[in-house]
Design a protein around this motif. Structure first.
Motif, mmCIF file in Angstrom:
data_model
loop_
_atom_site.group_PDB
_atom_site.id
_atom_site.type_symbol
_atom_site.label_atom_id
_atom_site.label_comp_id
_atom_site.label_asym_id
_atom_site.label_seq_id
_atom_site.Cartn_x
_atom_site.Cartn_y
_atom_site.Cartn_z
ATOM 1 N N UNK A 119 0.809 -1.213 0.000
ATOM 2 C CA UNK A 119 0.000 0.000 0.000
ATOM 3 C C UNK A 119 0.841 1.262 0.000
ATOM 4 N N UNK A 120 1.901 1.283 0.813
ATOM 5 C CA UNK A 120 2.796 2.447 0.869
ATOM 6 C C UNK A 120 3.483 2.648 -0.482
ATOM 7 N N UNK A 121 3.995 1.550 -1.061
ATOM 8 C CA UNK A 121 4.647 1.642 -2.372
ATOM 9 C C UNK A 121 3.677 2.104 -3.449
ATOM 10 N N UNK A 122 2.431 1.617 -3.369
ATOM 11 C CA UNK A 122 1.431 1.993 -4.359
ATOM 12 C C UNK A 122 1.110 3.479 -4.322
ATOM 13 N N UNK A 123 0.910 4.027 -3.116
ATOM 14 C CA UNK A 123 0.615 5.463 -2.969
ATOM 15 C C UNK A 123 1.790 6.298 -3.442
ATOM 16 N N UNK A 124 3.002 5.906 -3.064
ATOM 17 C CA UNK A 124 4.189 6.660 -3.451
ATOM 18 C C UNK A 124 4.385 6.637 -4.960
ATOM 19 N N UNK A 125 4.168 5.472 -5.553
ATOM 20 C CA UNK A 125 4.319 5.323 -7.004
ATOM 21 C C UNK A 125 3.299 6.203 -7.741
ATOM 22 N N UNK A 126 2.057 6.186 -7.248
ATOM 23 C CA UNK A 126 1.008 6.983 -7.886
ATOM 24 C C UNK A 126 1.292 8.477 -7.745
ATOM 25 N N UNK A 127 1.797 8.885 -6.565
ATOM 26 C CA UNK A 127 2.104 10.297 -6.355
ATOM 27 C C UNK A 127 3.211 10.758 -7.306
ATOM 28 N N UNK A 128 4.280 9.966 -7.413
ATOM 29 C CA UNK A 128 5.404 10.362 -8.260
ATOM 30 C C UNK A 128 5.016 10.433 -9.738
ATOM 31 N N UNK A 129 4.122 9.533 -10.159
ATOM 32 C CA UNK A 129 3.699 9.560 -11.561
ATOM 33 C C UNK A 129 2.746 10.728 -11.850
ATOM 34 N N UNK A 130 2.069 11.215 -10.805
ATOM 35 C CA UNK A 130 1.120 12.313 -11.013
ATOM 36 C C UNK A 130 1.481 13.566 -10.252
ATOM 37 N N UNK A 131 2.786 13.770 -9.988
ATOM 38 C CA UNK A 131 3.217 14.873 -9.134
ATOM 39 C C UNK A 131 2.827 16.237 -9.713
ATOM 40 N N UNK A 132 2.816 16.355 -11.038
ATOM 41 C CA UNK A 132 2.472 17.642 -11.643
ATOM 42 C C UNK A 132 1.004 17.989 -11.409
ATOM 43 N N UNK A 133 0.159 16.974 -11.465
ATOM 44 C CA UNK A 133 -1.265 17.203 -11.221
ATOM 45 C C UNK A 133 -1.485 17.606 -9.766
ATOM 46 N N UNK A 134 -0.762 16.939 -8.868
ATOM 47 C CA UNK A 134 -0.867 17.261 -7.437
ATOM 48 C C UNK A 134 -0.482 18.717 -7.201
ATOM 49 N N UNK A 135 0.619 19.147 -7.812
ATOM 50 C CA UNK A 135 1.071 20.523 -7.632
ATOM 51 C C UNK A 135 0.105 21.512 -8.286
ATOM 52 N N UNK A 136 -0.410 21.141 -9.458
ATOM 53 C CA UNK A 136 -1.315 22.040 -10.176
ATOM 54 C C UNK A 136 -2.590 22.300 -9.388
ATOM 55 N N UNK A 137 -3.087 21.264 -8.701
ATOM 56 C CA UNK A 137 -4.323 21.411 -7.930
ATOM 57 C C UNK A 137 -4.056 21.658 -6.444
ATOM 58 N N UNK A 138 -2.769 21.794 -6.108
ATOM 59 C CA UNK A 138 -2.388 22.096 -4.726
ATOM 60 C C UNK A 138 -3.009 21.103 -3.737
ATOM 61 N N UNK A 139 -2.855 19.817 -4.053
ATOM 62 C CA UNK A 139 -3.486 18.759 -3.256
ATOM 63 C C UNK A 139 -2.477 18.053 -2.335
ATOM 64 N N UNK A 140 -1.540 18.833 -1.823
ATOM 65 C CA UNK A 140 -0.497 18.253 -0.973
ATOM 66 C C UNK A 140 -1.088 17.644 0.306
#
Length: 574
Positions: free
Chosen positions: A190-211
């Protein structure tokens, strides 16, 4: 651990060599307390300095031999376990590479990463422990019991009460610990899955300020891992102190009863010292056995997860027919094809029938989720059909060798993915033997040459992971160039120009017409302008073909196509 049999055969000689040196080390350890008792009871008691020096030298030689044996077995054990771990990881990776998309879909990306890394490491550590600790601990433990019995049979009866209690504690450790370590490994997934998903979508996270949201997601998985790890450690940590308490209680009894016997003249002081040393060695052995069994529980949990990957059967049977290049080229036929990602649910594609001829440009259009990408994924056999038949160049693709089939097809996926390296390295994925002239020609057709040429390093410019330092349109154009340089018979563009502007898209289509006159091009698009000029347009809605024909004909005969045209361009343009 059935899959380990092959590795056991390959690395058996190295394993046995390590075990030999472990055994030699154990025997050296067992001799030392007896020699010590002789020095005290014979040399010290009789004040015979020569005897003390002589036996002291023997002790040093035996201790030195044991140290050399320990060093050798450490080197061999590390070499064997590391080599085996590397091969296991490589074989596991090859197995995953051989999976069809259907097999991969059964595993989450995070869990496959964990199995390749952490789970293999757990098995590797256990194998290393087998050669270093697990073999030595029983030899030292049993040997100490025998040597102690030789010194004083009555006093050794204390061991009969200790060993069964410790055995019960070790069994309880294994029985209770196994389910907890399974949960630990799943939590790590689960930890690896969340981290992997975050790194692949980091630009979207930053764009929507979803930290904050991502931190909460990570903390939930991280907390679960912490809780499961803590629970596993609590269960297993209880047993080690209990084993220590039982054995130390035995040592106290030995010293107490031995002291009484020394006062009565029934035992010598050296025997008590040797007996205490053997009890300490027994304690060490039992503690090591307990630790190894803890390692075994973790390795067993990891081994089961690795076995799941190795035992996963690929339902996609590879054919053995090789396509004759003299036959018709670039022809694709669908005949009453049905397909579903889940065989228990309604088919995603229903009764699909059409033909693409060599040199044709075939457009496929439909609403989001209508089944366009699912359809083209069947051509290179990323998935298999439920029923019906797909032919390439007149041959059923299920009878073809998959490698041969995919050599005929070039695919530009919906999500343009580039790999770390240079631009030229990425384009050469299409053809490793492609010359610089061929790469430039393909890039010109894909409208990528202009922006590449402006870069300071040109085609040697570095690409970040996933192409993060390039725009979406640039990534798509490099992906198209990569497909074109392959010079395949069939080119599949899965919404491959969605990120480029309309003018660039028009240029790409015109260049493709000239570059690949005999190339069969299957073009998936959401924009109707992308397919209007196609030789044939296939309209899909809810997994069914609603119309096939040219643009003008479909405007008159297909209501779905008509609705798409009106929604995108307007009724006044009809």
């Amino acid at each position: 651990m059935v899959y380990l049999k092959g590795y056991a055969h390959k690395y058996g000689m190295g394993f046995c060599t390590a075990v030999f040196f472990v055994t030699l080390e154990a025997f050296c350890d067992l001799l030392l307390p007896t020699i010590m008792s002789k020095i005290v009871d014979v040399g010290v008691a009789s004040k015979n300095l020569n005897y003390v020096i002589k036996m002291g030298m023997v002790m040093l030689i035996i201790a030195g031999l044991g140290a050399i044996a320990a060093c050798v077995r450490n080197v061999i054990a590390s070499h064997v376990s590391q080599k085996m771990g590397a091969e296991l990881r490589s074989d596991l990776f090859k197995k995953i590479q051989g999976f069809s998309f259907e097999n991969i879909d059964k595993f989450e990306g995070g869990t496959l990463v964990t199995r390749l890394t952490n789970d293999v490491t757990q098995v590797q550590n256990f194998v290393n422990g087998l050669m270093r600790i697990f073999v030595k601990a029983p030899i030292v433990g049993i040997g100490s019991i025998i040597m102690a019995a030789r010194l004083n049979l009555r006093l050794s009866m204390i061991l009969l009460g200790i060993v069964p209690v410790v055995a019960i504690l070790i069994y309880g450790n294994m029985k209770l610990g196994y389910p907890y370590f399974i949960k630990v490994q799943k939590s790590l997934d689960g930890v690896n899955g969340v981290m992997r998903e975050y790194l692949s979508g980091v630009r979207v996270v930053k764009a929507f300020n979803r930290f904050e949201y991502e931190i909460k997601r990570f903390n939930i998985k991280n907390t679960l891992l912490t809780q499961n790890s803590t629970a596993a450690m609590k269960v297993t940590s209880i047993f080690t102190p209990m084993i220590g308490l039982v054995v130390n209680s035995g040592i106290v009894l030995v010293i107490w009863i031995g002291g009484i016997n020394v006062n009565k003249g029934n035992m010598h002081v050296g025997e008590i010292i040797a007996f205490t040393n053997y009890m300490t060695q027994i304690l060490f052995s039992l503690m090591m056995v307990s630790n190894v069994f803890t390692m075994f529980v973790r390795a067993r949990a990891s081994s089961q997860r690795i076995s799941e990957v190795f035992l996963e059967k690929d339902d996609m049977i590879n054919g053995n027919e090789i396509m004759d290049d003299s036959t018709v080229q670039g022809r694709v036929e669908f005949a009453h094809v049905f397909f579903s990602y889940n065989k228990d649910k309604e088919p995603t594609l229903k009764d699909i029938s059409f033909t693409c001829l060599q040199g044709e440009t075939v457009g496929i259009i439909g609403s989001t989720g209508s089944g366009k990408s699912s359809l083209v994924n069947l051509i290179p056999r990323f998935y298999d059909t439920l029923s019906g038949e797909i032919k390439v160049n007149g041959v059923n693709i299920k009878t073809l060798d998959i490698k041969t089939l995919r050599e005929k097809i070039a695919v530009v996926p919906q999500k343009a993915l580039l790999f770390s390296g240079t631009i030229i390295d990425n384009i050469k994925w299409g053809s490793a033997s492609a010359s610089l002239e061929e790469i430039k020609e393909a890039s010109i057709v894909a409208q990528a040459h202009e922006f590449i040429d402006k870069l300071p390093e040109g085609y040697n410019a570095k690409i970040g992971q996933g192409g993060v330092n390039f725009s979406g349109g640039q990534r798509q154009r490099v992906s198209i160039a990569r497909a074109l340089v392959k010079k395949a018979e069939i080119l599949i563009l899965d919404d491959a120009t969605s990120a480029v502007d309309t003018d660039t898209e028009v240029k790409i289509r015109k260049s493709l017409k000239k570059y690949a006159k005999n190339l069969t091009c299957i073009l998936i698009a959401h924009r109707i302008t992308s397919v209007m000029g196609a030789d044939k347009i296939i309209v899909i809605d809810n997994g069914e073909i609603k119309g096939i024909g040219r643009h003008a004909d479909l405007l008159k005969s297909c209501d779905v196509y008509n609705d798409i045209f009106i929604s995108q361009i307007g009724r006044e343009m009809m």
